[in-house]
Write a protein that holds these residues in place. Structure first.
Motif, short mmCIF file in Angstrom:
data_model
loop_
_atom_site.label_atom_id
_atom_site.label_comp_id
_atom_site.label_asym_id
_atom_site.label_seq_id
_atom_site.Cartn_x
_atom_site.Cartn_y
_atom_site.Cartn_z
N HIS A 315 0.73 -1.49 0.08
CA HIS A 315 -0.06 0.07 -0.01
C HIS A 315 0.70 1.13 0.05
CE1 HIS A 315 1.06 0.14 4.15
NE2 HIS A 315 0.06 -1.00 4.44
N ASN A 316 2.13 1.05 0.16
CA ASN A 316 2.95 2.47 0.25
C ASN A 316 2.46 3.66 1.02
OD1 ASN A 316 5.37 3.79 -0.65
ND2 ASN A 316 4.48 4.74 -2.35
N ASP A 317 1.99 3.23 2.21
CA ASP A 317 1.58 4.09 3.15
C ASP A 317 2.03 3.97 4.40
OD1 ASP A 317 0.02 5.76 4.93
OD2 ASP A 317 -1.98 5.25 3.97
N PRO A 318 3.19 4.93 4.99
CA PRO A 318 3.53 4.79 6.30
C PRO A 318 2.66 4.85 7.44
CG PRO A 318 4.07 6.98 5.28
CD PRO A 318 3.45 6.29 4.14
N VAL A 319 1.38 5.58 7.39
CA VAL A 319 0.50 5.64 8.44
C VAL A 319 0.06 4.13 8.68
CG1 VAL A 319 -1.56 6.43 9.32
CG2 VAL A 319 -0.11 7.95 8.19
N MET A 320 -0.52 3.54 7.49
CA MET A 320 -1.01 2.01 7.44
C MET A 320 0.11 1.29 8.10
SD MET A 320 -3.59 2.10 4.26
CE MET A 320 -3.81 0.29 4.42
N CYS A 321 1.27 1.36 7.53
CA CYS A 321 2.37 0.41 7.84
C CYS A 321 2.69 0.58 9.36
CB CYS A 321 3.65 0.83 7.20
SG CYS A 321 4.97 -0.21 7.50
N SER A 322 2.73 1.74 9.95
CA SER A 322 2.65 1.91 11.30
C SER A 322 1.53 1.07 12.24
CB SER A 322 2.88 3.25 12.00
OG SER A 322 3.82 3.96 11.16
N LYS A 323 0.42 1.14 11.76
CA LYS A 323 -0.83 0.62 12.35
C LYS A 323 -0.62 -0.98 12.05
CE LYS A 323 -5.90 0.40 12.31
NZ LYS A 323 -5.93 -1.20 12.31
N ASP A 324 -0.19 -1.47 10.88
CA ASP A 324 0.09 -2.77 10.74
C ASP A 324 0.94 -3.39 11.72
OD1 ASP A 324 -1.49 -2.60 8.57
OD2 ASP A 324 -0.07 -2.68 7.15
N LEU A 325 2.03 -2.62 12.23
CA LEU A 325 3.09 -3.06 12.99
C LEU A 325 2.62 -3.31 14.49
CD1 LEU A 325 6.12 -0.94 11.50
CD2 LEU A 325 6.09 -3.51 12.19
N VAL A 326 1.59 -2.20 14.79
CA VAL A 326 1.20 -2.18 16.23
C VAL A 326 0.23 -3.29 16.17
CG1 VAL A 326 -0.44 -1.10 17.58
CG2 VAL A 326 1.56 0.45 16.69
N ASP A 327 -0.68 -3.67 15.29
CA ASP A 327 -1.61 -4.73 15.22
C ASP A 327 -0.95 -6.08 15.51
OD1 ASP A 327 -3.48 -2.74 15.00
OD2 ASP A 327 -4.10 -3.05 13.03
N GLU A 328 0.04 -6.25 14.51
CA GLU A 328 0.84 -7.44 14.61
C GLU A 328 1.47 -7.73 16.09
OE1 GLU A 328 2.19 -11.07 13.44
OE2 GLU A 328 0.69 -9.84 12.33
N LEU A 330 0.25 -6.41 18.83
CA LEU A 330 -0.67 -6.90 19.74
C LEU A 330 -0.97 -8.33 19.32
CD1 LEU A 330 -3.18 -3.73 19.56
CD2 LEU A 330 -1.72 -4.44 21.59
N LYS A 331 -1.00 -8.96 18.22
CA LYS A 331 -1.31 -10.40 17.92
C LYS A 331 -0.22 -11.20 18.67
CE LYS A 331 -3.79 -9.60 13.61
NZ LYS A 331 -3.71 -9.68 12.16
N ARG A 332 0.88 -10.72 18.63
CA ARG A 332 2.00 -11.48 19.31
C ARG A 332 2.19 -11.31 20.75
NH1 ARG A 332 7.08 -10.72 15.01
NH2 ARG A 332 6.04 -10.96 13.08
N LYS A 333 1.00 -10.63 21.33
CA LYS A 333 0.66 -10.53 22.82
C LYS A 333 1.83 -9.67 23.49
CE LYS A 333 -2.74 -13.34 22.33
NZ LYS A 333 -3.95 -12.98 22.25
N SER A 334 2.26 -8.48 22.93
CA SER A 334 3.05 -7.66 23.70
C SER A 334 2.47 -6.99 24.68
CB SER A 334 3.30 -6.36 22.45
OG SER A 334 4.10 -5.36 23.36
N GLY A 335 3.08 -7.22 25.69
CA GLY A 335 2.20 -6.64 27.23
C GLY A 335 2.48 -5.19 27.49
N ASP A 336 3.11 -4.36 26.73
CA ASP A 336 3.45 -3.15 26.89
C ASP A 336 2.43 -1.98 26.01
OD1 ASP A 336 4.63 -1.11 28.17
OD2 ASP A 336 6.61 -1.50 27.75
N ASN A 337 2.60 -0.79 26.50
CA ASN A 337 2.17 0.32 25.49
C ASN A 337 2.95 0.13 23.88
OD1 ASN A 337 2.05 2.90 28.05
ND2 ASN A 337 0.52 1.35 27.51
N LEU A 338 2.36 0.50 23.24
CA LEU A 338 2.84 0.59 21.88
C LEU A 338 2.86 2.01 20.96
CD1 LEU A 338 1.15 -2.81 20.95
CD2 LEU A 338 3.42 -2.71 21.22
N ALA A 339 4.24 2.30 20.43
CA ALA A 339 4.11 3.47 19.69
C ALA A 339 5.16 3.11 18.53
CB ALA A 339 4.65 4.59 20.54
N VAL A 340 4.73 3.58 17.43
CA VAL A 340 5.49 3.17 16.09
C VAL A 340 5.65 4.46 15.19
CG1 VAL A 340 6.02 1.87 13.99
CG2 VAL A 340 5.28 0.82 16.32
#
Length: 351
Positions: A315-328, A330-340
């Motif tokens: 998608h060549n969109d850095p905003v969507m890419c940041s959201k994708d990283l955060v969502d992933e 969460l799926k991997r059970k990160s237990g902390d706040n997330l900022a990307v």
């Protein structure tokens, strides 16, 4: 990132207080995200501590001009960015960030420069959000006030970290409710130069033709270099924690924690001095990922680059890419706040 002393959330959403009772001017900064208005003084009443006029030589040397090649001499990065945050599984959100593609116009800097001039930062608070908010606002202000920017960008940003820490100590002495700390990672793009300043366990990774290049080191107390510095400063590491209290070796704030910092000296086991890394960008450099430690708890650097590169190819969109990283994460059970933050250096997606 957290301490081991019973971290508390924000108290009554108290904003960072001005550094001087006489400093009452409120300013605002245009960012790529919206937050509650926080009064900040950017008057010259933020007097530099004498010991910070010239930043001492860092124990980890700056590495200029890495990767510069003659055929890239005409390369000018096209900077575009996006960011995403999530509270994760925590009860309060203590991660904050700066995302300014045009640092000079966004912050009203006087010293204009040709080409890109961008500022990005991730600040991971602990024991509350006050130190993180304070740091986010004041590091850019101290950079703005320094007449040597952008000519001496490495010295200026290192000095800004130390001045911000000293200023927060004064703010805390006026209002004990501000007791908190924060890690800090700032990345500046000035022309073709990428400069990263890091104090703590946030991380920035550069993607160069699909290869991950770490542009920061995680400052954990158990790291041999940090342990030596801590012990030389009179501290100790217990069960991976600095003085049994904090699981990072460098941070701003935390002036309320006994034995971690010493005012008006170079001592104290908890350092606010950033480690600097510098690189000349080339046409092979595609993007960087800046993330709080909640991301790196579940991603290795190369894994994050591979994941983000595939998303940018789609998608060549850095905003969507940041959201994708955060969502992933969460799926991997990160237990902390997330900022990307994802910052791209090309207009086209990775090949």
């Amino acid at each position: 990132m957290e301490g081991n002393n019973g971290s508390s959330g924000e108290s009554n959403c108290r904003p960072p207080i001005p550094l001087s009772a006489a400093a009452t001017t409120t300013t605002s900064c245009r960012q790529c995200f919206s937050i509650d208005s926080v009064p900040v003084s950017c008057k010259k009443t933020l007097v530099r501590h004498q010991s910070l006029v010239k930043t001492k030589t860092l124990d980890i040397p700056v590495k200029p001009n890495l990767g510069a090649e003659s055929h890239d001499a005409d390369f000018v990065p096209i900077v575009r960015s996006g960011a995403w945050t999530d509270i994760g599984f925590r009860s309060s959100m203590e991660d904050v960030y700066i995302c300014a593609d045009n640092f000079i116009s966004d912050y009203g800097l006087k010293n204009a420069t040709d080409g890109p001039n961008a500022f990005y930062g991730v600040f991971d608070g602990h024991g509350g959000k006050h130190a993180a908010d304070f740091t986010r606002y004041h590091i850019p202000r101290f950079i703005d006030e320094d007449e040597d920017f952008p000519v001496e960008v490495e010295r200026v940003i290192a000095s800004a970290f130390l001045q911000t820490d000293s200023a927060f100590a004064k703010a805390y002495s006026l209002d004990a409710a501000l007791a908190s700390g924060t890690t800090a990672l700032a990345a500046l793009v000035v022309g073709r130069l990428l400069v990263v300043a890091n104090a703590g366990d946030c991380r920035v990774v550069l993607c160069r033709r699909g290869n991950a290049i770490d542009m920061s080191n995680d400052h954990k107390p158990s790291c041999s270099k940090e342990r030596k510095r801590i012990e030389a400063s009179g501290g100790y590491v217990y069960d991976g924690y600095l003085n049994g209290l904090l699981n990072v070796a460098r941070a701003l704030g935390d002036w309320h924690m006994e034995g971690l910092k010493v005012s008006d000296s170079d001592g104290g086991p908890l350092s606010a001095e950033p480690e600097l890394m510098t690189r000349q960008l080339t046409e092979e450099d595609e993007f960087i990922i800046i993330g709080s430690d909640g991301i790196w708890d579940v991603f290795r650097s190369q894994n994050a680059v591979d994941f983000a590169r595939r998303r940018l190819q789609e998608h060549n969109d850095p905003v969507m890419c940041s959201k994708d990283l955060v969502d992933e994460a969460l799926k991997r059970k990160s237990g902390d706040n997330l900022a990307v933050i994802v910052v791209c250096f090309q207009s086209e997606p990775p090949s």
